[in-house]
Design a protein around this motif. Structure first.
Motif, PDB file in Angstrom:
ATOM      1  N   VAL A 341      72.009 -96.320  46.909  1.00  0.00           N
ATOM      2  CA  VAL A 341      70.839 -96.801  47.646  1.00  0.00           C
ATOM      3  C   VAL A 341      70.002 -95.578  48.036  1.00  0.00           C
ATOM      4  O   VAL A 341      70.524 -94.623  48.614  1.00  0.00           O
ATOM      5  N   PHE A 342      68.697 -95.615  47.699  1.00  0.00           N
ATOM      6  CA  PHE A 342      67.812 -94.473  47.918  1.00  0.00           C
ATOM      7  C   PHE A 342      66.686 -94.835  48.882  1.00  0.00           C
ATOM      8  O   PHE A 342      66.181 -95.964  48.888  1.00  0.00           O
ATOM      9  N   HIS A 343      66.272 -93.823  49.668  1.00  0.00           N
ATOM     10  CA  HIS A 343      65.084 -93.938  50.519  1.00  0.00           C
ATOM     11  C   HIS A 343      63.942 -93.246  49.795  1.00  0.00           C
ATOM     12  O   HIS A 343      64.017 -92.049  49.478  1.00  0.00           O
ATOM     13  N   VAL A 344      62.850 -93.980  49.518  1.00  0.00           N
ATOM     14  CA  VAL A 344      61.799 -93.466  48.644  1.00  0.00           C
ATOM     15  C   VAL A 344      61.004 -92.320  49.255  1.00  0.00           C
ATOM     16  O   VAL A 344      60.887 -91.256  48.638  1.00  0.00           O
ATOM     17  N   PRO A 345      60.426 -92.444  50.460  1.00  0.00           N
ATOM     18  CA  PRO A 345      59.574 -91.358  50.970  1.00  0.00           C
ATOM     19  C   PRO A 345      60.276 -90.011  51.075  1.00  0.00           C
ATOM     20  O   PRO A 345      59.688 -88.970  50.791  1.00  0.00           O
ATOM     21  N   SER A 346      61.544 -90.027  51.479  1.00  0.00           N
ATOM     22  CA  SER A 346      62.275 -88.765  51.641  1.00  0.00           C
ATOM     23  C   SER A 346      63.087 -88.396  50.403  1.00  0.00           C
ATOM     24  O   SER A 346      63.699 -87.328  50.367  1.00  0.00           O
ATOM     25  N   THR A 347      63.099 -89.297  49.387  1.00  0.00           N
ATOM     26  CA  THR A 347      63.874 -89.123  48.143  1.00  0.00           C
ATOM     27  C   THR A 347      65.325 -88.759  48.432  1.00  0.00           C
ATOM     28  O   THR A 347      65.915 -87.904  47.756  1.00  0.00           O
ATOM     29  N   THR A 348      65.894 -89.389  49.444  1.00  0.00           N
ATOM     30  CA  THR A 348      67.278 -89.099  49.824  1.00  0.00           C
ATOM     31  C   THR A 348      68.201 -90.251  49.456  1.00  0.00           C
ATOM     32  O   THR A 348      67.778 -91.407  49.344  1.00  0.00           O
ATOM     33  N   LEU A 349      69.468 -89.923  49.276  1.00  0.00           N
ATOM     34  CA  LEU A 349      70.499 -90.913  48.996  1.00  0.00           C
ATOM     35  C   LEU A 349      71.041 -91.454  50.306  1.00  0.00           C
ATOM     36  O   LEU A 349      71.557 -90.706  51.141  1.00  0.00           O
ATOM     37  N   LEU A 350      70.933 -92.770  50.535  1.00  0.00           N
ATOM     38  CA  LEU A 350      71.407 -93.386  51.771  1.00  0.00           C
ATOM     39  C   LEU A 350      72.874 -93.789  51.682  1.00  0.00           C
ATOM     40  O   LEU A 350      73.613 -93.690  52.660  1.00  0.00           O
ATOM     41  N   ALA A 351      73.281 -94.272  50.517  1.00  0.00           N
ATOM     42  CA  ALA A 351      74.661 -94.757  50.387  1.00  0.00           C
ATOM     43  C   ALA A 351      75.095 -94.714  48.933  1.00  0.00           C
ATOM     44  O   ALA A 351      74.264 -94.760  48.012  1.00  0.00           O
ATOM     45  N   GLU A 352      76.398 -94.615  48.732  1.00  0.00           N
ATOM     46  CA  GLU A 352      76.978 -94.632  47.385  1.00  0.00           C
ATOM     47  C   GLU A 352      78.273 -95.424  47.413  1.00  0.00           C
ATOM     48  O   GLU A 352      79.125 -95.202  48.285  1.00  0.00           O
ATOM     49  N   HIS A 353      78.415 -96.370  46.474  1.00  0.00           N
ATOM     50  CA  HIS A 353      79.620 -97.197  46.411  1.00  0.00           C
ATOM     51  C   HIS A 353      80.223 -97.131  45.006  1.00  0.00           C
ATOM     52  O   HIS A 353      79.493 -97.136  44.011  1.00  0.00           O
ATOM     53  N   LYS A 354      81.555 -97.089  44.969  1.00  0.00           N
ATOM     54  CA  LYS A 354      82.259 -96.968  43.692  1.00  0.00           C
ATOM     55  C   LYS A 354      83.300 -98.080  43.536  1.00  0.00           C
ATOM     56  O   LYS A 354      84.375 -97.862  42.974  1.00  0.00           O
ATOM     57  N   GLN A 355      82.951 -99.277  44.022  1.00  0.00           N
ATOM     58  CA  GLN A 355      83.872-100.403  43.887  1.00  0.00           C
ATOM     59  C   GLN A 355      83.986-100.853  42.426  1.00  0.00           C
ATOM     60  O   GLN A 355      85.034-101.305  41.974  1.00  0.00           O
ATOM     61  N   HIS A 356      82.887-100.756  41.692  1.00  0.00           N
ATOM     62  CA  HIS A 356      82.896-101.122  40.271  1.00  0.00           C
ATOM     63  C   HIS A 356      83.250 -99.896  39.433  1.00  0.00           C
ATOM     64  O   HIS A 356      82.863 -98.769  39.764  1.00  0.00           O
ATOM     65  N   HIS A 357      83.956-100.133  38.337  1.00  0.00           N
ATOM     66  CA  HIS A 357      84.345 -99.024  37.458  1.00  0.00           C
ATOM     67  C   HIS A 357      83.799 -99.202  36.046  1.00  0.00           C
ATOM     68  O   HIS A 357      84.133 -98.419  35.151  1.00  0.00           O
TER      69      HIS A 357
END
Length: 491
Positions: A341-357
């Motif tokens: 999940v990304f925040h557009v104005p700051s181009t930062t990563l908000l969250a990362e999930h690895k439940q799917h492989h």
């Protein structure tokens, strides 16, 4: 692409098996003619100075290189295009140009060869340039010397060609011999450079190279006097008639303009260089998010048609995206199964999930944006809480969505009121509807025909491929099958 000198006629050719050429009136974008002469592999087009002749190089039916010349002088009046001449050859041809001083003369270059061509009596003939000791060279571009002077004897003219290892050849047109050879060296290194594109002006020469530099040289090639660096290799160059503007195209999908007078540079266009896998619309912000096999995720302004942001994922391939309904946030799923999940104005990563492989096949935000759903090619379905910055996982269910990447990138469908989540699964002949807030099953539909058939029916093995909710006023759930049947159910 090829544009005539007047800028009134544009020719476009398709690569691959459908080697179709289209001629367009540039001002109105009207297609004037469509024709196919090459069997496949069309890769270069060139207009004559008058615009009355078009040359193209591709492959014939037996796989040999084929050069074709078309008469385009009447296309603006009657739409008629006729073949002037064709020739088959085993010679490698990478670029081909028609001479400005005579429509029946051309020059081509390729692996270990430069050839002069001429149409005479309806036949297309060629003669190779004697390269002397300069063999085993990959010629990438060729051009005639700059300046169109009809009173000048064409036999006094020169032709220039460049190579992958940084050499530039000057060839005498009448003698068909090499006059001079320069080894062009960039200012920032002692090694050579691979030159991809070449363009001559009466006052200077422009080269585009694999190292990403657009360079301007004096005609004695004593050194670079102006250069501009790009993200990717420069693959195409062009100069305005007054020599004040230089255009560059790159392998990274950018087109830029260098103002030689002010020494300023501006990017005119950016684009993906791979297949666009998915796109998501953010109606509140009037932006479009796209992801591609070129490992980039790009955010575009729909009003100006310009790129705003570029998110890169080296070594990974994004496969689906969706936009938050009210915030400048988007989610992206990857072939590795990761959801970010990304925040557009700051181009930062908000969250990362690895439940799917395995590859992510579907992503959708809830109606209010407080939830996010994702599905994978292994059949798993996940729900996240996006009210918290880390987008924590709320529930993960296995063997729920139909398995396989064929259902991506839009495997999930959310009803307009946000209460129901629908998808194909757990089998490809069933459609399941869940309560969006809890992921509890509400309904399961079997799309196989209920009536028995005495003979095998094509519909009996017709799996679902896409499911969507119609607008709330219709109150319908729509399913599309593999054989293009459209099934409508009451939602």
């Amino acid at each position: 692409l090829a544009l005539n000198r007047a800028g009134s006629l544009l020719a476009s050719g398709q690569t691959g098996p459908l080697a179709v050429v289209r001629l367009w009136r540039f001002s109105s974008r009207q297609c004037l003619a469509l024709f196919k002469t090459h069997h496949h592999g069309l890769h270069t087009l060139s207009f004559s100075h008058s615009g009355g002749v078009l040359c193209g190089v591709g492959r014939g039916g037996h796989g040999k290189t084929m050069v074709a010349l078309w008469n385009t002088s009447q296309v603006g009046h009657s739409g008629e295009v006729s073949v002037l001449a064709k020739a088959h050859t085993d010679t490698s041809i990478e670029r081909m140009k028609i001479a400005a001083f005579e429509d029946s003369r051309m020059v081509s270059c390729g692996w270990d060869n430069i050839r002069f061509w001429r149409v005479r009596g309806g036949s297309l003939r060629s003669c190779p340039v004697n390269l002397e000791e300069h063999h085993q060279m990959h010629f990438t571009d060729v051009t005639f010397e700059a300046g169109y002077h009809s009173e000048t004897d064409f036999t006094d003219r020169n032709v220039y060609a460049c190579t992958k290892n940084g050499y530039l050849f000057e060839i005498h047109y009448k003698r068909i011999t090499v006059r001079r050879v320069w080894h062009l060296l960039p200012s920032n290194t002692t090694g050579g450079m691979a030159i991809n594109a070449l363009c001559l002006h009466e006052a200077f020469c422009v080269t585009g190279s694999e190292d990403g530099f657009l360079r301007l040289w004096p005609l004695d090639f004593s050194g670079v006097f102006l250069e501009a660096e790009h993200e990717g290799a420069v693959t195409a160059v062009s100069v305005s008639e007054d020599g004040m503007k230089v255009l560059a195209g790159t392998s990274s999908g950018n087109i830029g303009l260098l103002d030689a007078g002010s020494r300023s540079y501006s990017t005119l266009m950016r684009s993906h260089t791979g297949t666009v896998q998915c796109m998501g619309l953010s109606p509140s912000r009037k932006q479009l998010v796209t992801c591609s096999t070129d490992s980039t995720i790009r955010v575009w302004d729909l009003e100006t048609a310009t790129q705003l942001f570029d998110f890169r994922a080296p070594g990974e391939s994004p496969c689906c995206v969706c936009c938050h309904p009210s915030q400048q946030v988007f989610a992206c799923g990857f072939q590795t199964g990761v959801v970010r999940v990304f925040h557009v104005p700051s181009t930062t990563l908000l969250a990362e999930h690895k439940q799917h492989h395995v590859p992510v096949t579907g992503l959708v935000f809830s109606l209010g944006g407080c939830g996010l759903y994702s599905s994978s090619a292994s059949g798993s379905l996940a729900m996240y809480d996006t009210e918290h910055q880390d987008c924590r996982l709320l529930r993960l269910i296995g063997n729920t969505v139909a398995r396989g990447t064929v259902f991506g990138p839009q495997a999930l469908a959310l009803s307009e009121d946000g209460k129901r989540l629908a998808f194909i699964g757990p089998l490809e002949f069933t459609v399941t509807v869940l309560d969006a807030s809890s992921l509890d099953e509400v309904l399961r539909l079997d799309i196989t025909p209920m009536a028995p058939s005495p003979a095998p029916s094509t519909h009996s093995m017709d799996p679902a491929r896409l499911v969507r909710y119609a607008p709330k006023a219709l109150d319908q759930l729509v399913v599309v099958t593999e054989t293009a049947r459209l099934l409508k159910f009451s939602a």
